[in-house]
Design an enzyme around this catalytic site. Structure first.
Site: not given
Length: 299
Positions: A149, A280, A245, A248, A271, A173
């Site tokens: 990211r 994705y 992105h 990615r 994730h 995250k």
């Protein structure tokens, strides 16, 4: 509406127990603020324990009437569920009014991907004779080679590079750390940048460990990465709408198309749910049919 103590507790819960970023915490609080705005619009001021499922359904209808997109409605519902879930944990309420609230169905719009020739084109468009050229080449290689990211890239540190084993430690995250493999090409460009460009920079205090710096010796911002990608797309005449992105997404897509295990890709992307990884990775039916034919004993 005396909600302030509960909102303060909810904020602490999100920060301390769920380890969410400041932006995520503010987004959750913003969702609850929308509910408060709804009650103000209809001149009601219920206590936190008086809210019921019917209220929330009417609130969602109100959002829809305002023209709020389905994706934003889903985001608000997620915030409501988190808030009332917290109130249940704290024994503030005995029944969760959001339990039966369903988010609107969302279409899965897949972003553009780049093929390897388009990615090579972006890298070749970078002028390596300029001081920032080697840095920018390294940035593209890392974004595509590691599937990071944009914030993970800007936060990447020298102390989290492990070139001997070809891994980097990434802060994702929720402040979750993960190890991500990094290829030899990306490592080569990072090494060239560090030894030939960055070593000659006057680095601002507190930025010594960040890999990618701007011309003032400070950590690169997110917007500077977005601007870099946009300028390279224009320079190469790329007609697709791309962002950091996109690289990615291309990383994940190319791995899956090459036969990589979905769980491994999930781990590299950071994730928490395999469902997110599936979004994705747009695997076509022919590939799925090929997998069944090759690996299932009854095929």
């Amino acid at each position: 509406m005396l909600w302030s103590p509960y909102l303060k507790g909810f904020k602490s819960y999100l920060q301390l127990e769920r380890s969410l970023s400041g932006n995520s915490v503010e987004a959750y609080l913003g969702d609850i603020d929308k509910l408060q705005q709804y009650y103000l619009s209809i001149n009601r001021a219920p206590g936190i324990t008086e809210i019921n499922t019917s209220d929330l359904k009417t609130f969602i209808s109100w959002l829809n009437d305002l023209g709020m997109q389905a994706s934003t409605q889903a985001r608000v519902i997620s915030g409501l569920k988190a808030f009332f879930g917290y109130l249940m944990i704290e024994d503030v309420i005995q029944n969760n009014p959001s339990a039966l609230i369903e988010a609107p169905k969302l279409s899965r719009k897949l972003p553009d991907t780049l093929n390897i020739y388009e990615i090579n084109g972006l890298i070749e468009a970078i002028d390596a004779s300029k001081p920032e050229g080697m840095r920018n080449k390294a940035i593209i290689e890392v974004l595509y080679g590691c599937g990071l990211r944009v914030t993970e890239l800007t936060e990447l540190k020298i102390s989290n590079l492990y070139p001997q084993i070809e891994f980097i430690k990434v802060l994702g995250k929720g402040n979750k750390e993960r190890l991500v493999p990094i290829g030899g090409v990306a490592l080569k460009f990072i090494d060239l940048y560090l030894k030939e460009v960055r070593v000659h920079m006057n680095i601002k205090k507190g930025n010594e460990d960040f890999i990618f710096l701007n011309r003032f010796g400070a950590k690169l911002s997110r917007i500077s990465i977005f601007n870099l990608i946009k300028s390279l797309a224009i320079a190469t005449g790329l007609k697709k709408t791309i962002s950091p992105h996109t690289l990615r997404h291309s990383f994940a897509t190319h791995l899956i198309e090459g036969g990589a295990d979905l769980r491994a890709v999930q781990e590299m992307l950071g994730h928490s749910s395999i469902t997110t990884t599936e979004i994705y990775t747009h695997i076509d039916r022919d590939y799925l049919r090929e997998v069944i034919t090759q690996f299932h004993p009854r095929s």
